[in-house]
Design a protein around this motif. Structure first.
Motif, mmCIF file in Angstrom:
data_model
loop_
_atom_site.group_PDB
_atom_site.id
_atom_site.type_symbol
_atom_site.label_atom_id
_atom_site.label_comp_id
_atom_site.label_asym_id
_atom_site.label_seq_id
_atom_site.Cartn_x
_atom_site.Cartn_y
_atom_site.Cartn_z
ATOM 1 N N THR A 111 0.835 -1.205 0.000
ATOM 2 C CA THR A 111 0.000 0.000 0.000
ATOM 3 C C THR A 111 0.869 1.253 0.000
ATOM 4 O O THR A 111 0.576 2.225 -0.704
ATOM 5 C CB THR A 111 -0.951 -0.012 1.218
ATOM 6 O OG1 THR A 111 -1.713 -1.240 1.185
ATOM 7 C CG2 THR A 111 -1.911 1.165 1.185
ATOM 8 N N LEU A 112 1.952 1.239 0.757
ATOM 9 C CA LEU A 112 2.874 2.363 0.759
ATOM 10 C C LEU A 112 3.457 2.569 -0.636
ATOM 11 O O LEU A 112 3.567 3.702 -1.117
ATOM 12 C CB LEU A 112 3.986 2.136 1.786
ATOM 13 C CG LEU A 112 5.007 3.257 1.935
ATOM 14 C CD1 LEU A 112 4.329 4.572 2.340
ATOM 15 C CD2 LEU A 112 6.067 2.865 2.956
ATOM 16 N N GLY A 113 3.810 1.487 -1.301
ATOM 17 C CA GLY A 113 4.337 1.575 -2.665
ATOM 18 C C GLY A 113 3.352 2.201 -3.629
ATOM 19 O O GLY A 113 3.742 2.905 -4.562
ATOM 20 N N GLU A 114 2.069 1.964 -3.409
ATOM 21 C CA GLU A 114 1.032 2.561 -4.264
ATOM 22 C C GLU A 114 0.917 4.064 -4.049
ATOM 23 O O GLU A 114 0.472 4.784 -4.917
ATOM 24 C CB GLU A 114 -0.320 1.905 -3.986
ATOM 25 C CG GLU A 114 -0.385 0.455 -4.391
ATOM 26 C CD GLU A 114 -1.606 -0.270 -3.857
ATOM 27 O OE1 GLU A 114 -1.838 -1.404 -4.315
ATOM 28 O OE2 GLU A 114 -2.320 0.271 -2.980
ATOM 29 N N ARG A 115 1.315 4.527 -2.881
ATOM 30 C CA ARG A 115 1.138 5.935 -2.501
ATOM 31 C C ARG A 115 2.343 6.805 -2.840
ATOM 32 O O ARG A 115 2.223 7.998 -3.053
ATOM 33 C CB ARG A 115 0.849 6.000 -0.992
ATOM 34 C CG ARG A 115 0.540 7.373 -0.426
ATOM 35 C CD ARG A 115 -0.739 7.924 -1.022
ATOM 36 N NE ARG A 115 -1.122 9.200 -0.460
ATOM 37 C CZ ARG A 115 -0.607 10.382 -0.812
ATOM 38 N NH1 ARG A 115 0.342 10.450 -1.708
ATOM 39 N NH2 ARG A 115 -1.040 11.489 -0.246
ATOM 40 N N LEU A 116 3.539 6.210 -2.912
ATOM 41 C CA LEU A 116 4.773 6.960 -3.095
ATOM 42 C C LEU A 116 5.190 7.078 -4.554
ATOM 43 O O LEU A 116 4.832 6.241 -5.388
ATOM 44 C CB LEU A 116 5.907 6.284 -2.323
ATOM 45 C CG LEU A 116 5.763 6.203 -0.821
ATOM 46 C CD1 LEU A 116 6.928 5.408 -0.240
ATOM 47 C CD2 LEU A 116 5.686 7.583 -0.199
ATOM 48 N N SER A 117 6.017 8.075 -4.819
ATOM 49 C CA SER A 117 6.592 8.227 -6.156
ATOM 50 C C SER A 117 7.589 7.101 -6.405
ATOM 51 O O SER A 117 8.128 6.500 -5.458
ATOM 52 C CB SER A 117 7.302 9.569 -6.278
ATOM 53 O OG SER A 117 8.482 9.568 -5.479
ATOM 54 N N ALA A 118 7.856 6.837 -7.664
ATOM 55 C CA ALA A 118 8.809 5.787 -8.025
ATOM 56 C C ALA A 118 10.191 6.085 -7.446
ATOM 57 O O ALA A 118 10.896 5.172 -7.005
ATOM 58 C CB ALA A 118 8.873 5.636 -9.539
ATOM 59 N N GLY A 119 10.582 7.350 -7.429
ATOM 60 C CA GLY A 119 11.887 7.723 -6.887
ATOM 61 C C GLY A 119 12.011 7.395 -5.411
ATOM 62 O O GLY A 119 13.040 6.884 -4.963
ATOM 63 N N ALA A 120 10.968 7.685 -4.648
ATOM 64 C CA ALA A 120 10.982 7.391 -3.215
ATOM 65 C C ALA A 120 11.017 5.888 -2.977
ATOM 66 O O ALA A 120 11.722 5.404 -2.086
ATOM 67 C CB ALA A 120 9.777 8.008 -2.522
#
Length: 132
Positions: free
Chosen positions: A32-41
């Motif tokens: 879920t965190l991966g869905e919320r963050l930018s690819a760079g982050a």
């Protein structure tokens, strides 16, 4: 940090019964965190995590914009638990993530999220201390 250490710490912080339960619960938090963050982050975080954990953060889609209530609802649905347990597991997972990643990287992740996420990402204070 090895996956077993990550899951053990989540189990302890979330007061779960087993490491397996912590693994089953923390993976959806990372997803879920991966869905919320930018690819760079996500790329920055995954460089500090074992492949098994990093894979949960990685996504091919653009970052989505949703609040902490939706974050918890997604975790609750994916783990098939009530929202209170989903909050507890989310806090534990993000706190352990804050310990696994350098303070500056975790702080950058936290800065991508609105202030209303503060109750789910309490490890940010510790990340700030590690940077200083």
């Amino acid at each position: 940090m090895e996956p077993s250490e990550f899951y053990t710490m989540v189990r302890q912080q979330a007061d779960l019964e087993s490491v397996e339960e912590a693994e089953d619960a923390s993976k959806p938090v990372l997803r879920t965190l991966g869905e919320r963050l930018s690819a760079g982050a996500v790329d920055d975080l995954t460089s500090y995590l074992p492949e098994e954990l990093a894979a949960e953060l990685e996504t091919d889609s653009e970052p989505e914009s949703f609040g902490p209530e939706e974050f918890v609802a997604r975790v609750a649905e994916r783990v098939d638990v009530d929202e209170e347990l989903a909050k507890r597991v989310t806090r534990a997972t993000t706190d352990v993530l804050a310990e696994a990643a350098p303070g500056s990287e975790y702080r950058d992740v936290r800065q991508q999220l609105p202030d209303e996420y503060g109750t789910l990402f309490q490890g940010a204070e510790n990340a700030e201390e590690r940077v200083s």
